[in-house]
Design an enzyme around this catalytic site. Structure first.
Site, PDB file in Angstrom:
ATOM      1  N   LYS A 179      -6.776  -1.150  11.600  1.00  0.00           N
ATOM      2  CA  LYS A 179      -6.224  -1.503  10.282  1.00  0.00           C
ATOM      3  C   LYS A 179      -4.995  -0.628  10.019  1.00  0.00           C
ATOM      4  CE  LYS A 179      -5.912  -1.440   5.598  1.00  0.00           C
ATOM      5  NZ  LYS A 179      -5.066  -0.559   4.783  1.00  0.00           N
TER       6      LYS A 179
ATOM      7  N   GLU B  85       0.843  -1.211   0.000  1.00  0.00           N
ATOM      8  CA  GLU B  85       0.000   0.000   0.000  1.00  0.00           C
ATOM      9  C   GLU B  85       0.869   1.248   0.000  1.00  0.00           C
ATOM     10  OE1 GLU B  85      -3.162   0.066   2.945  1.00  0.00           O
ATOM     11  OE2 GLU B  85      -3.302   2.241   2.789  1.00  0.00           O
TER      12      GLU B  85
ATOM     13  N   ASP C  71       4.950 -14.386  11.045  1.00  0.00           N
ATOM     14  CA  ASP C  71       3.637 -14.804  10.554  1.00  0.00           C
ATOM     15  C   ASP C  71       2.608 -13.703  10.830  1.00  0.00           C
ATOM     16  OD1 ASP C  71       1.133 -15.928  10.246  1.00  0.00           O
ATOM     17  OD2 ASP C  71       1.632 -17.812  11.228  1.00  0.00           O
TER      18      ASP C  71
ATOM     19  N   HIS D  32      -2.751  10.588   0.340  1.00  0.00           N
ATOM     20  CA  HIS D  32      -3.057   9.366  -0.418  1.00  0.00           C
ATOM     21  C   HIS D  32      -3.098   9.651  -1.907  1.00  0.00           C
ATOM     22  CE1 HIS D  32      -4.914   6.296   2.552  1.00  0.00           C
ATOM     23  NE2 HIS D  32      -3.694   6.675   2.868  1.00  0.00           N
TER      24      HIS D  32
HETATM   25  C1  MEV Z   1      -5.527   3.247   5.386  1.00  0.00           C
HETATM   26  O1  MEV Z   1      -4.813   2.121   4.927  1.00  0.00           O
HETATM   27  C2  MEV Z   1      -5.469   3.331   6.881  1.00  0.00           C
HETATM   28  C3  MEV Z   1      -6.267   4.462   7.515  1.00  0.00           C
HETATM   29  O2  MEV Z   1      -7.632   4.381   7.078  1.00  0.00           O
HETATM   30  C4  MEV Z   1      -6.167   4.287   8.996  1.00  0.00           C
HETATM   31  C5  MEV Z   1      -7.069   5.200   9.798  1.00  0.00           C
HETATM   32  O3  MEV Z   1      -8.135   5.616   9.311  1.00  0.00           O
HETATM   33  O4  MEV Z   1      -6.694   5.477  10.949  1.00  0.00           O
HETATM   34  C6  MEV Z   1      -5.763   5.790   7.063  1.00  0.00           C
END
Ligand code: MEV
Length: 446
Positions: A283, A89, A299, A396
């Protein structure tokens, strides 16, 4: 083609080219020469290296490359690291680096290893009176330890081995269901094979001893399975950063340190209490954690499964990080179980995992836990900082633009013009394609 034609036995025995030929015949619709050439182009030119990759998995037809980046400037417990990250990513490595740099002059990351204990279970059924099973179990404790001494002696020399063995009766799950719960210390190894081998041996000893000890139906212990648990709440690390609010500096969009601290704290509070936000928040943490875990040959599925279970340990899924503001100090922390190793498994087999560990100064498992937790926290800090200041899309989209430009094989000059052109415009695949088509036609016209 009938779906039966797509079945095969003996696929694993075929060579790589034969496997690809079979796939081409039954599944691909593209030009077979192109498909074969593309798969083959990712084979390693060094046969020994290719054999190593093939040996890691099964039915391999090629290698799937992932970018290997590094995030410098990680000050962790007073030591500087350049952290290896393998991730697909865009923006993750940049975010981790930016989070690390932010804290570099504010004391860096601090960590604390709570414990490194891992557990596993022999799950079994037994029909008799529970008190009799407990009596019997006490009588075989020494036999269990003795029965695995060949497996444990090396680990014991390093300070590890079987720590505790406990019988647990679980009638609330099912009448007659028991577990032997075993706690292990596996030192610098993740230790999955060691743990599973010991547990399977415990299962065999249990069965054999029960048959000799009990009478009638009670003789039969039905071992359902013996397996480690990937839930390792005691194999726990804490990492944190902190500084006085006024030292946070200023943020984009004229946001003051005080306003930032308020919004940041609120964002973490929301993630602690709302599971929709907590999932995305975590995430982001795993963006950083998985990348280092993969780079060091550990792992990541085990780490993810455990982390999410830990995040829900009180019955509600919550953020793994926390924030407090006390006496004008903002403290941002994470508490996460990380059952990882720096010896054994892929850490020694994969040449790049070995290089990652070398880059980190060949850390112990505990030191690697500190590094991984800090990478997760840095990532989380950078993501939430963007969210509460500029919004996430600004950064992004810059990366996204890069990827789209690569897709269209943009030249350095075209990239330069595109970056300038899209600095104040919405970036989309179509918009970039139109821009390049227009730009390229003008170039020809000139
Ligand atoms: C994107 O891979 C991860 C985010 O969505 C994490 C978050 O919102 O804290 C930017």
């Amino acid at each position: 083609m009938r779906s039966k034609d797509k079945m095969i036995s003996g696929f694993s025995k075929l060579g790589k080219r034969e496997k690809i030929a079979w796939l081409l015949k039954h599944f691909f619709t593209s030009n077979p020469i192109e498909v074969t050439r593309e798969f083959a182009s990712f084979w390693h030119t060094n046969e020994e290296a290719q054999n190593m990759f093939d040996g890691i998995s099964e039915n391999t037809i090629t290698n799937f490359y992932m970018p290997f980046g590094v995030a410098p400037n990680f000050l962790i417990d007073g030591k500087l690291y350049c952290v290896p990250m393998v991730i697909e990513e865009s923006s993750v490595v940049a975010a981790a680096s930016s989070g690390a740099k932010f804290w570099l002059n504010r004391g860096g990351f601090h960590t604390d290893i709570v414990s490194t204990i891992k557990s596993g279970h022999v799950h079994f059924m037994w029909p008799g009176e529970p008190y009799k099973m407990f009596q019997f179990f006490d009588s075989i404790r020494a036999d269990l330890r003795f029965g695995v001494k060949d497996m444990t002696c090396n680990m014991e020399k390093r300070g590890g081995g079987v720590k505790t063995i406990e019988l647990v009766h679980c009638p609330e799950i099912e009448e007659g269901y028991y577990q032997i719960k075993v706690d292990f210390e596996t030192c610098d190894a993740m230790g999955a094979n060691f743990i599973n081998s010991v547990l399977e041996e415990f299962g065999s000893i249990l069965k054999e001893k029960a048959e000799a000890y009990f009478e009638g139906e009670d003789k039969v212990v039905n071992v359902i399975m013996a397996i480690l648990s990937n839930y390792t709440p005691e194999c726990l690390v804490r990492a944190w950063v902190e500084c006085p609010i006024e030292e946070l500096g200023n943020f984009p969009n004229d946001i003051s340190a005080k306003e930032f601290a308020y919004k940041f704290n609120q964002a973490i509070h929301i993630a602690r209490n709302d599971h929709f936000r907590a999932t995305t928040h975590n995430k982001g943490i795993f963006n950083g954690i998985d990348a280092v875990v993969i780079a060091t040959g550990n792992d990541f599925r085990a780490i993810e499964a455990c982390g999410h279970a830990y995040a829900a340990r009180d019955g509600q899924y919550r953020s793994l990080s926390q924030c407090t503001i006390e006496d004008g100090i903002l403290r941002f922390s994470i508490e996460i179980p990380l059952a990882i190793g720096t010896i054994g498994g892929l850490t020694k087999i994969h040449p790049l995992a070995r290089r990652s560990l070398e880059l980190l100064g060949n850390p112990s498992a505990e030191e690697l836990m500190s590094i991984v937790a800090s990478a997760g926290l840095a990532q989380n800090f950078a993501a939430v900082r963007s969210l509460v200041t500029t919004g996430i899309q600004k950064g992004h989209m810059k990366m996204h633009l890069n990827n789209i430009l690569s897709h269209f094989a943009a030249t350095p000059k075209e990239r330069e013009y595109a970056v300038a052109h899209f600095s104040d415009k919405l970036i989309s695949f179509t918009a970039v394609r139109e821009f390049l088509t227009e730009y390229r036609s003008q170039q020809i016209a000139w």
